[in-house]
Scaffold this motif. Sequence first.
Motif, short mmCIF file in Angstrom:
data_model
loop_
_atom_site.label_atom_id
_atom_site.label_comp_id
_atom_site.label_asym_id
_atom_site.label_seq_id
_atom_site.Cartn_x
_atom_site.Cartn_y
_atom_site.Cartn_z
N SER A 106 0.90 -1.32 0.07
CA SER A 106 -0.06 0.02 0.06
C SER A 106 0.89 1.19 0.03
CB SER A 106 -0.82 0.06 1.11
OG SER A 106 -0.23 0.07 2.41
N VAL A 107 2.07 1.18 0.13
CA VAL A 107 2.86 2.37 0.13
C VAL A 107 3.56 2.56 -1.09
CG1 VAL A 107 3.31 2.34 2.76
CG2 VAL A 107 5.18 1.26 1.23
N ILE A 108 3.41 1.81 -2.39
CA ILE A 108 3.92 2.13 -3.59
C ILE A 108 3.18 3.39 -4.18
CG2 ILE A 108 3.91 1.28 -6.01
CD1 ILE A 108 4.06 -1.73 -4.81
N GLU A 109 4.03 4.25 -4.74
CA GLU A 109 3.38 5.57 -5.26
C GLU A 109 2.73 5.10 -6.56
OE1 GLU A 109 6.28 8.58 -5.74
OE2 GLU A 109 6.69 8.56 -3.60
N GLY A 113 3.32 11.09 -6.71
CA GLY A 113 3.97 11.06 -5.60
C GLY A 113 2.90 10.50 -4.30
N LEU A 114 1.82 10.10 -4.89
CA LEU A 114 0.80 9.76 -3.77
C LEU A 114 0.73 8.20 -3.60
CD1 LEU A 114 -2.10 12.13 -4.43
CD2 LEU A 114 -0.63 12.24 -2.52
N THR A 115 0.72 7.31 -2.52
CA THR A 115 0.74 5.91 -2.38
C THR A 115 -0.83 5.61 -2.25
OG1 THR A 115 0.62 6.01 0.04
CG2 THR A 115 2.65 6.15 -1.07
N PHE A 116 -0.89 4.27 -2.45
CA PHE A 116 -2.31 3.72 -2.33
C PHE A 116 -2.87 4.14 -0.92
CE2 PHE A 116 -0.36 0.34 -4.59
CZ PHE A 116 -1.41 0.08 -5.57
#
Length: 475
Positions: A106-109, A113-116
């Motif tokens: 869930s922290v993949i961009e 620049g926003l993640t899941f």
Amino acid sequence: MATAMLSPTDSEKISKLRSAVSGLNQISENEKSGFLSLVSRYLSGEAQHVEWSKIKTPTDEVVVPYESLALPPEDLEQTRKLLDKLVVLKLNGGLGTTMGCTGPKSVIEVRNGLTFLDLIVIQIETLNSKYGCNVPLVLMNSFNTHDDTLKIVGKYAKSNIDIHTFNQSQYPRLVVEDFSPLPCKGQAGRDGWYPPGHGDVFPSLMNSGKLDAFLAQGKEYVFVANSDNLGAVVDLKILNHLIQNKNEYCMEVTPKTLADVKGGTLISYEGKVQLLEIAQVPDEHVNEFKSIEKFKIFNTNNLWVNLNAIKRLVEADALKMEIIPNPKAIDGVKVLQLETAAGAAIRFFDKAIGVNVPRSRFLPVKATSDLLLVQSDLYTVADGFVIRNSARSNPANPIIELGPEFKKVNNFLSRFKSIPSIIGLDSLKVSGDVWFGAGIILKGKVSISAKSGVKLEIPDKAVLENKTINGPEDI
């Protein structure tokens, strides 16, 4: 469904396993009993065999068309009351290992620049601000993602959302050879354990104490979805329908395409709605299961469930979902993980239904080819919502196949100066050492294949329409 009995040999296995598990001080008593119960059910052969001739296609009463749902109240106060009954829970136990990441997926961009996780938080912030409601966000982590997630959640301390986390169960992997727990064989580290699938969400929510806390706050429904499904946003029409009709469980399904042939589907079986997974299908019917003609819908894993019903069923130990055996090898040792899926719980709830939702509610990012879609001009982002570009006339997304050079997120990102325009693209196949310049436009069917040992660069501003490229001369 009759409960099968354990054979004397299997009873002995369980008894040995029970004494071995009792010495595992890394896990709680709840986890120990949950694990032993799962293994006993597995050994007793309590597999549910579906009689193919009894399968019926669900009617529109059972799988409700989304278009037929009543519009939610327009009144802001009514909408606030509706939303105040809701909890949003994201399944956040998965690591981004398939995409070469070490932390929670869930922290993949995803965009800008926003993640899941950023997008999910912004969506709920927007709802809470717009309607003055208090929709909490709950993350179900696994022991793999817990520590990293807690660090990340800290950055939302000033947002207008209550963010809760809890861990799903941690079970020991089973050594196939002698049915002993892997941690008892000296594998005490992370590899000795596994999280037992998202079917574990119901007992774990209860065991964490969160379920009772939400009920005490007047919450009635939980919307459960995978954290990597960008289409899984709160839907007032569905929530309103469930509250009006007292449905305890709702699974969102969507029309199947050739890309989804392995996904589970909803069927009517002996008067109840239930999930049929490919693993339950007899070999001679697998092709029929995969056809789009007979089974037209598949499970998106967006689930809406009544909190009181979860409490009732967990307390009665009534959620006996089909067991999914998942064999693995750890350092050359053959092990078994027994898992369950949350969608399979549908048959235990009263007035359970499916809702046949638009494809836009299913936008998972399982691989870098999916990342290419959501980072492209095919989508825009507003208030955390990923919205499809209306300029694309084809309702289906382009089919994208990227070679192993693009599999890991870092490699994928380094190979594109900027993500190409794909509004007019039907399919893209890329293999070999290919690099993309900036401002490229892809249309129709494009296939790019670099010969072995050759670096193939697609120049800035190239327009490729219905092309097969094997070398620079073809551009």
